[in-house]
Design a protein around this motif. Structure first.
Motif, PDB file in Angstrom:
ATOM      1  N   ARG A   1       5.405   1.295 -94.524  1.00 57.75           N
ATOM      2  CA  ARG A   1       6.988   1.187 -94.750  1.00 57.75           C
ATOM      3  C   ARG A   1       7.696   1.845 -93.632  1.00 57.75           C
ATOM      4  O   ARG A   1       8.814   1.515 -93.193  1.00 57.75           O
ATOM      5  N   HIS A   2       7.228   2.887 -93.179  1.00 56.97           N
ATOM      6  CA  HIS A   2       8.049   3.826 -92.239  1.00 56.97           C
ATOM      7  C   HIS A   2       7.249   4.061 -91.137  1.00 56.97           C
ATOM      8  O   HIS A   2       6.585   5.494 -91.216  1.00 56.97           O
ATOM      9  N   PRO A   3       6.771   3.468 -90.274  1.00 53.53           N
ATOM     10  CA  PRO A   3       5.788   3.805 -89.203  1.00 53.53           C
ATOM     11  C   PRO A   3       6.071   4.995 -88.420  1.00 53.53           C
ATOM     12  O   PRO A   3       5.350   5.753 -87.904  1.00 53.53           O
ATOM     13  N   ARG A   4       7.454   5.171 -88.234  1.00 54.71           N
ATOM     14  CA  ARG A   4       7.977   6.328 -87.303  1.00 54.71           C
ATOM     15  C   ARG A   4       7.729   7.679 -88.148  1.00 54.71           C
ATOM     16  O   ARG A   4       7.341   8.445 -87.535  1.00 54.71           O
ATOM     17  N   LEU A   5       7.975   7.526 -89.458  1.00 55.39           N
ATOM     18  CA  LEU A   5       7.741   8.684 -90.262  1.00 55.39           C
ATOM     19  C   LEU A   5       6.312   8.987 -90.284  1.00 55.39           C
ATOM     20  O   LEU A   5       5.881  10.478 -89.888  1.00 55.39           O
ATOM     21  N   ASP A   6       5.142   7.921 -89.996  1.00 57.18           N
ATOM     22  CA  ASP A   6       3.908   8.299 -90.179  1.00 57.18           C
ATOM     23  C   ASP A   6       3.561   9.019 -89.026  1.00 57.18           C
ATOM     24  O   ASP A   6       2.837   9.985 -88.923  1.00 57.18           O
ATOM     25  N   ARG A   7       4.119   8.731 -87.814  1.00 59.10           N
ATOM     26  CA  ARG A   7       3.433   9.625 -86.497  1.00 59.10           C
ATOM     27  C   ARG A   7       4.275  10.864 -86.489  1.00 59.10           C
ATOM     28  O   ARG A   7       3.682  11.576 -85.615  1.00 59.10           O
ATOM     29  N   ARG A   8       5.160  11.281 -87.135  1.00 64.08           N
ATOM     30  CA  ARG A   8       5.718  12.701 -87.148  1.00 64.08           C
ATOM     31  C   ARG A   8       4.526  13.230 -88.133  1.00 64.08           C
ATOM     32  O   ARG A   8       4.552  14.581 -87.721  1.00 64.08           O
ATOM     33  N   LEU A   9       3.727  12.876 -88.828  1.00 64.12           N
ATOM     34  CA  LEU A   9       2.888  13.371 -89.706  1.00 64.12           C
ATOM     35  C   LEU A   9       1.628  13.470 -89.246  1.00 64.12           C
ATOM     36  O   LEU A   9       0.778  14.345 -89.320  1.00 64.12           O
ATOM     37  N   ARG A  10       1.184  12.312 -88.757  1.00 66.65           N
ATOM     38  CA  ARG A  10      -0.297  12.029 -88.146  1.00 66.65           C
ATOM     39  C   ARG A  10      -0.295  11.686 -86.471  1.00 66.65           C
ATOM     40  O   ARG A  10       0.416  11.092 -86.260  1.00 66.65           O
ATOM     41  N   ASP A  11      -1.266  12.169 -86.089  1.00 67.26           N
ATOM     42  CA  ASP A  11      -1.601  11.844 -84.476  1.00 67.26           C
ATOM     43  C   ASP A  11      -1.964  10.418 -84.467  1.00 67.26           C
ATOM     44  O   ASP A  11      -2.359   9.613 -85.439  1.00 67.26           O
ATOM     45  N   ASP A  12      -2.581  10.021 -83.338  1.00 68.68           N
ATOM     46  CA  ASP A  12      -2.829   8.685 -82.801  1.00 68.68           C
ATOM     47  C   ASP A  12      -4.126   8.441 -83.565  1.00 68.68           C
ATOM     48  O   ASP A  12      -4.346   7.202 -83.774  1.00 68.68           O
ATOM     49  N   GLN A  13      -4.893   9.250 -83.675  1.00 67.38           N
ATOM     50  CA  GLN A  13      -6.118   9.139 -84.600  1.00 67.38           C
ATOM     51  C   GLN A  13      -6.136   9.117 -86.291  1.00 67.38           C
ATOM     52  O   GLN A  13      -7.364   9.251 -86.689  1.00 67.38           O
ATOM     53  N   GLY A  14      -5.127   9.506 -86.672  1.00 64.64           N
ATOM     54  CA  GLY A  14      -4.623   9.566 -87.989  1.00 64.64           C
ATOM     55  C   GLY A  14      -4.949  11.004 -88.547  1.00 64.64           C
ATOM     56  O   GLY A  14      -5.097  11.144 -89.638  1.00 64.64           O
ATOM     57  N   ALA A  15      -5.048  11.982 -87.768  1.00 69.04           N
ATOM     58  CA  ALA A  15      -5.232  13.153 -88.550  1.00 69.04           C
ATOM     59  C   ALA A  15      -4.032  13.914 -88.375  1.00 69.04           C
ATOM     60  O   ALA A  15      -3.090  13.625 -87.773  1.00 69.04           O
ATOM     61  N   LEU A  16      -3.852  14.485 -89.757  1.00 71.37           N
ATOM     62  CA  LEU A  16      -2.711  15.604 -89.938  1.00 71.37           C
ATOM     63  C   LEU A  16      -2.237  16.334 -88.916  1.00 71.37           C
ATOM     64  O   LEU A  16      -3.093  17.105 -88.402  1.00 71.37           O
ATOM     65  N   ARG A  17      -0.957  16.293 -88.423  1.00 68.13           N
ATOM     66  CA  ARG A  17      -0.582  17.171 -87.064  1.00 68.13           C
ATOM     67  C   ARG A  17      -0.656  18.583 -87.726  1.00 68.13           C
ATOM     68  O   ARG A  17      -0.480  18.734 -88.865  1.00 68.13           O
ATOM     69  N   ARG A  18      -1.089  19.783 -86.536  1.00 72.42           N
ATOM     70  CA  ARG A  18      -1.462  20.850 -87.043  1.00 72.42           C
ATOM     71  C   ARG A  18      -0.221  21.666 -87.666  1.00 72.42           C
ATOM     72  O   ARG A  18      -0.815  22.496 -88.488  1.00 72.42           O
ATOM     73  N   TYR A  19       0.853  21.459 -87.260  1.00 72.25           N
ATOM     74  CA  TYR A  19       1.789  21.949 -88.112  1.00 72.25           C
ATOM     75  C   TYR A  19       2.489  21.613 -89.108  1.00 72.25           C
ATOM     76  O   TYR A  19       3.782  21.874 -89.528  1.00 72.25           O
ATOM     77  N   VAL A  20       1.962  20.437 -89.562  1.00 77.52           N
ATOM     78  CA  VAL A  20       2.477  19.526 -90.648  1.00 77.52           C
ATOM     79  C   VAL A  20       1.780  19.998 -91.923  1.00 77.52           C
ATOM     80  O   VAL A  20       0.317  19.987 -92.102  1.00 77.52           O
ATOM     81  N   ASN A  21       2.244  20.617 -93.054  1.00 76.32           N
ATOM     82  CA  ASN A  21       1.602  20.821 -94.363  1.00 76.32           C
ATOM     83  C   ASN A  21       1.948  19.984 -95.320  1.00 76.32           C
ATOM     84  O   ASN A  21       3.158  19.750 -95.699  1.00 76.32           O
ATOM     85  N   LEU A  22       0.923  19.488 -95.988  1.00 74.75           N
ATOM     86  CA  LEU A  22       1.004  18.414 -97.028  1.00 74.75           C
ATOM     87  C   LEU A  22       0.653  18.920 -98.255  1.00 74.75           C
ATOM     88  O   LEU A  22      -0.620  19.116 -98.269  1.00 74.75           O
ATOM     89  N   TYR A  23       1.227  19.423 -99.211  1.00 76.41           N
ATOM     90  CA  TYR A  23       1.065  19.994-100.441  1.00 76.41           C
ATOM     91  C   TYR A  23       0.929  18.897-101.409  1.00 76.41           C
ATOM     92  O   TYR A  23       1.924  17.813-101.707  1.00 76.41           O
ATOM     93  N   VAL A  24      -0.148  18.855-102.346  1.00 70.74           N
ATOM     94  CA  VAL A  24      -0.282  17.831-103.518  1.00 70.74           C
ATOM     95  C   VAL A  24      -0.125  18.823-104.911  1.00 70.74           C
ATOM     96  O   VAL A  24      -0.863  19.814-105.256  1.00 70.74           O
TER      97      VAL A  24
END
Lengths: 370, 97
Positions: B44-67
């Motif tokens: 839905r939001h590809p630009r948002l995704d690349r703020r969160l994950r890098d080219d290989q799909g890993a969560l960016r180092r300084y992005v924290n994702l809480y469940v």
């Protein structure tokens, strides 16, 4: 003389990439400047391009957020609005296992290919765009080079930071990287040859290796594309044969260390440099702010000081933090790590400080836009 | 089994990349992981995704994702199961000068 030239330049745009955003300035006389910014706050802007090959000037900015990663944005209205495509403009293919960290260089292709733009990035790779910088494809030949596992990161990272497309022969491109040295292709990027013969690497056991040199910047003039000028991590060199062999041109400079190397836009053989006393100090020699210019392809150098602080000046000028515009009498610009920007409307003869207290300046680019 | 709804909460700086909203609803299949949730977000939001994950799909180092209040790196990372009704909270970590 200066005022005439200044008023004849038209509108000049100046892009100043800093550690915390992009600042833009425009001027009709290159003396009074109107600034906007910061664009992309909290993003480090290591690369900017004011592309004047199309119908209207397009600014490209390579941005990096510590949190949200890198990107490339474009503006067709001198920064009033910015666009970043939904799909990542630059991304490494899955099979590379790599991820884009930073865009160090946005370089226009030849004048007759106005939609071609190159990007030099970290980790060391070259990307090529055929749509004006909206989307880029990895140049596989350089990525697959057998030397790549031996390219090592310098202090600033492992990046392709210089891209010099040949002005007429589209299959020929020169790139430079830290740390790896100069490479060139003559077949459109399919194969690349290390081109560092004669460049000393005093930080390696073998001081004249095939590759591994720490080149900081390479410049050339489009009318004399086989003549290259390189500022290295110790060593200032010229090649007259497209990079096959290099010879020192450091005599006449107060230091053979520095980062910036800029070609005059109109006069082949005229180059600008900002020497830095190394290695223990990393400050301008004599704590004086001096741009050095050679008018004879590096045989001799002269200091440009009029209007620049000559006492107690300690900041350095990074590899892309100096640039020229393309007016008939070109302006010269540079920014410092302490956030000052100096401008000359007359090829470096006279200078004035046009900005202060910005974040650290990472890149400076200028062009006539109207 | 029917899909389950989860909510994604974004910081203000990312809302422009998500159509202007800081609250997004996802409908996920039962047993979905964080990666599945992010893949749906990316569609839905590809630009948002690349703020969160890098080219290989890993969560960016300084992005924290809480469940539901637990940072995913202390769970199973992007393989963490997402329960029905979960709140996924994106918060930039303390970093930078």
């Amino acid at each position: 003389m200066t005022a005439q030239h200044g008023s004849a330049a038209g509108t000049v745009a100046l892009a100043i990439g800093t550690g915390k955003g992009l600042f833009l300035a425009t001027s009709g006389d290159r003396r009074r400047w109107e600034f906007t910014g910061p664009h992309f706050p909290m993003h480090a802007v290591y690369s900017a391009l004011i592309d004047t090959r199309g119908d209207r000037p397009r600014i490209l900015a390579g941005t990096t957020s510590q949190h949200w990663g890198p990107g490339v944005s474009a503006s067709d209205d001198l920064g009033a609005s910015w666009q970043e495509p939904a799909e990542a403009p630059i991304a490494f293919p899955d099979d590379t296992g790599a991820s884009l960290e930073q865009v160090w260089q946005l370089a226009p292709g030849p004048a007759h290919q106005p939609e071609v733009v190159y990007a030099g990035v970290q980790p060391s790779a070259l990307f090529r765009s055929e749509d004006g910088g909206r989307s880029f494809q990895l140049v596989r030949g350089l990525w697959d080079h057998p030397h790549r596992p031996e390219w090592t990161p310098g202090f600033g990272g492992k990046a392709v930071h210089t891209v010099l497309p040949h002005p007429r022969q589209t299959d020929r491109v020169v790139v430079a990287m830290s740390t790896g040295g100069v490479y060139r292709t003559t077949d459109g990027g399919a194969s690349w040859q290390a081109s560092n013969h004669g460049i000393r690497a005093k930080f390696l056991p073998n001081e004249y290796p095939e590759f591994g040199q720490c080149v900081h910047k390479v410049a050339r003039h489009p009318a004399r594309p086989d003549q290259l000028f390189a500022q290295n991590h110790h060593g200032v060199y010229r090649s007259d044969d497209g990079g096959s062999a290099w010879n020192s041109i450091a005599d006449g400079l107060p230091s053979d260390f520095g980062f910036a190397m800029v070609s005059h836009p109109h006069r082949p053989g005229v180059v600008y440099n900002f020497p830095i006393q190394a290695d223990e100090y990393r400050i301008p020699p004599d704590a004086a702010c001096r741009v050095y210019r050679s008018e004879d392809a590096g045989k001799s150098w002269g200091a440009l000081t009029d209007g620049l602080p000559q006492h107690g000046f300690y900041p350095t000028v990074l590899r892309d933090a100096m640039g020229v515009d393309d007016a008939e009498v070109p302006g010269v610009y540079f920014g410092t790590r302490s956030g000052e920007v100096f401008a000359s409307p007359d090829e470096g003869e006279h200078w004035q400080q046009i900005a202060a207290h910005l974040p650290d300046v990472l890149c400076v680019r200028a062009a006539v836009v109207g | 089994m029917t899909d389950m709804s989860v909510t994604v909460l974004l910081p203000g700086v990312l809302r422009a990349d998500a159509g202007g909203s800081g609250h997004l609803s996802l409908e996920l299949p039962p047993g979905a992981t964080l990666r599945v949730a992010l893949d749906q977000l990316a569609a839905r939001h590809p630009r948002l995704d690349r703020r969160l994950r890098d080219d290989q799909g890993a969560l960016r180092r300084y992005v924290n994702l809480y469940v539901d209040g637990a940072e995913c790196r202390g769970l199973a990372g992007l393989d963490t199961p997402v329960p029905a009704g979960a709140e996924l909270h994106v918060i930039p970590s303390v970093a930078g000068g």
